[in-house]
Write a protein that holds these residues in place. Structure first.
Motif, PDB file in Angstrom:
ATOM      1  N   GLY A  82      -2.852  -6.334   9.280  1.00  0.00           N
ATOM      2  CA  GLY A  82      -2.038  -5.130   9.260  1.00  0.00           C
ATOM      3  C   GLY A  82      -2.468  -4.164   8.178  1.00  0.00           C
ATOM      4  N   ALA A  83      -3.067  -4.699   7.121  1.00  0.00           N
ATOM      5  CA  ALA A  83      -3.517  -3.857   6.010  1.00  0.00           C
ATOM      6  C   ALA A  83      -4.583  -2.864   6.457  1.00  0.00           C
ATOM      7  CB  ALA A  83      -4.049  -4.723   4.880  1.00  0.00           C
ATOM      8  N   GLU A  84      -5.448  -3.279   7.346  1.00  0.00           N
ATOM      9  CA  GLU A  84      -6.516  -2.381   7.811  1.00  0.00           C
ATOM     10  C   GLU A  84      -5.941  -1.204   8.583  1.00  0.00           C
ATOM     11  OE1 GLU A  84      -9.954  -0.614   7.960  1.00  0.00           O
ATOM     12  OE2 GLU A  84      -9.626  -2.482   6.841  1.00  0.00           O
ATOM     13  N   GLU A  85      -4.967  -1.475   9.436  1.00  0.00           N
ATOM     14  CA  GLU A  85      -4.322  -0.381  10.165  1.00  0.00           C
ATOM     15  C   GLU A  85      -3.605   0.550   9.190  1.00  0.00           C
ATOM     16  OE1 GLU A  85      -0.505   0.152  13.046  1.00  0.00           O
ATOM     17  OE2 GLU A  85      -2.004  -1.300  13.720  1.00  0.00           O
ATOM     18  N   PHE A  86      -2.946  -0.029   8.199  1.00  0.00           N
ATOM     19  CA  PHE A  86      -2.265   0.765   7.174  1.00  0.00           C
ATOM     20  C   PHE A  86      -3.246   1.721   6.509  1.00  0.00           C
ATOM     21  CE2 PHE A  86      -1.211   1.504   2.740  1.00  0.00           C
ATOM     22  CZ  PHE A  86       0.141   1.788   2.736  1.00  0.00           C
ATOM     23  N   LEU A  87      -4.377   1.209   6.046  1.00  0.00           N
ATOM     24  CA  LEU A  87      -5.354   2.046   5.340  1.00  0.00           C
ATOM     25  C   LEU A  87      -5.882   3.172   6.225  1.00  0.00           C
ATOM     26  CD1 LEU A  87      -7.371  -0.700   3.429  1.00  0.00           C
ATOM     27  CD2 LEU A  87      -5.905   1.056   2.406  1.00  0.00           C
ATOM     28  N   THR A  88      -6.081   2.865   7.489  1.00  0.00           N
ATOM     29  CA  THR A  88      -6.581   3.874   8.420  1.00  0.00           C
ATOM     30  C   THR A  88      -5.537   4.957   8.685  1.00  0.00           C
ATOM     31  OG1 THR A  88      -8.039   2.277   9.500  1.00  0.00           O
ATOM     32  CG2 THR A  88      -7.492   4.275  10.734  1.00  0.00           C
ATOM     33  N   GLU A  89      -4.321   4.531   8.966  1.00  0.00           N
ATOM     34  CA  GLU A  89      -3.292   5.465   9.399  1.00  0.00           C
ATOM     35  C   GLU A  89      -2.764   6.356   8.275  1.00  0.00           C
ATOM     36  OE1 GLU A  89      -2.386   6.126  12.521  1.00  0.00           O
ATOM     37  OE2 GLU A  89      -3.953   4.713  13.120  1.00  0.00           O
ATOM     38  N   VAL A  90      -2.525   5.777   7.100  1.00  0.00           N
ATOM     39  CA  VAL A  90      -1.872   6.572   6.054  1.00  0.00           C
ATOM     40  C   VAL A  90      -2.804   7.626   5.457  1.00  0.00           C
ATOM     41  CG1 VAL A  90      -0.305   4.686   5.489  1.00  0.00           C
ATOM     42  CG2 VAL A  90      -2.376   5.016   4.107  1.00  0.00           C
ATOM     43  N   HIS A  91      -4.101   7.499   5.691  1.00  0.00           N
ATOM     44  CA  HIS A  91      -5.035   8.484   5.153  1.00  0.00           C
ATOM     45  C   HIS A  91      -5.449   9.535   6.180  1.00  0.00           C
ATOM     46  CE1 HIS A  91      -5.536   5.213   2.104  1.00  0.00           C
ATOM     47  NE2 HIS A  91      -5.329   6.264   1.348  1.00  0.00           N
TER      48      HIS A  91
END
Length: 207
Positions: A82-91
């Motif tokens: 889930g961390a990878e999706e977080f990094l992609t989406e929030v930026h």
């Protein structure tokens, strides 16, 4: 401003014996009154709302752990996948408040001639690269970007992040590493690890 910190006479002795330089990205490499930081905070708040975490709690996690992501991982709200999706989406933000900075490019050109230099960010490498491109410094001879992925998703509050940065850079002596950051907590952690430090700016966003 990073330029002022690097050019003032008192800063010059800091370069003696330095073999590796690490420079933070957000609110350090560039400064715009936290305009971009606010965009990221808003984006994180919108994303964490889908996880059942309020924007206020998300910001508190950031203050407690160095990044909101680290807090979400510690509290088991996210896993590494889930961390990878977080990094992609929030930026996925608007970078219009970051503008080309010819003076910064000039100063960094000189600094990068002193020792090998990395951008060291608790964010994602692609975000840092976009910031560097907007500033007009992406084409300088950087050694690379060390991001949170390279530090096993840790923030700069963790000793292991500095160990990872040194390993990636091929550095062996903490006292020969120079670190520039706008966060007092990050500077304190780096100093405790043995790095030489430069605090950029007179006001910490969270003081």
């Amino acid at each position: 401003h990073l330029c002022a910190q690097m050019l003032q006479p008192a800063a010059q002795p800091r370069f003696r014996g330095i073999t590796h330089i690490f420079i933070d990205c957000d609110d350090c490499l560039y400064q715009n009154g936290w305009a971009t930081a606010r965009r990221i905070t808003q984006s994180i708040g919108a994303y964490t709302a889908t996880l059942g975490v309020s924007k206020d709690r998300a910001y508190q996690l950031y203050k407690e752990h160095g990044t909101c992501l680290k807090g979400l991982l510690v509290e088991r709200i996210l896993d590494e996948a889930g961390a990878e999706e977080f990094l992609t989406e929030v930026h996925k933000i608007d970078y219009s408040e970051i503008e080309p900075d010819a003076r910064l490019r000039e100063v960094l050109s000189a600094v990068l001639g002193v020792a090998p230099c990395w951008v060291f960010t608790a964010s994602a490498s692609e975000h840092a690269a976009r910031c560097m491109a907007k500033l007009g410094v992406g084409g300088l001879p950087w050694q690379g970007i060390i991001d949170t992925r390279a530090c096993s998703l840790e923030s700069k509050h963790a000793r292991s992040s500095f160990e990872a940065a040194m390993r990636i850079a091929g550095a062996t002596d903490p006292a020969a590493c120079l670190f520039c950051d706008d966060s007092v907590k990050n500077i304190q952690a780096a100093s405790a690890f043995g790095w030489r430090t430069v605090l950029v700016g007179r006001t910490d966003r969270d003081t």
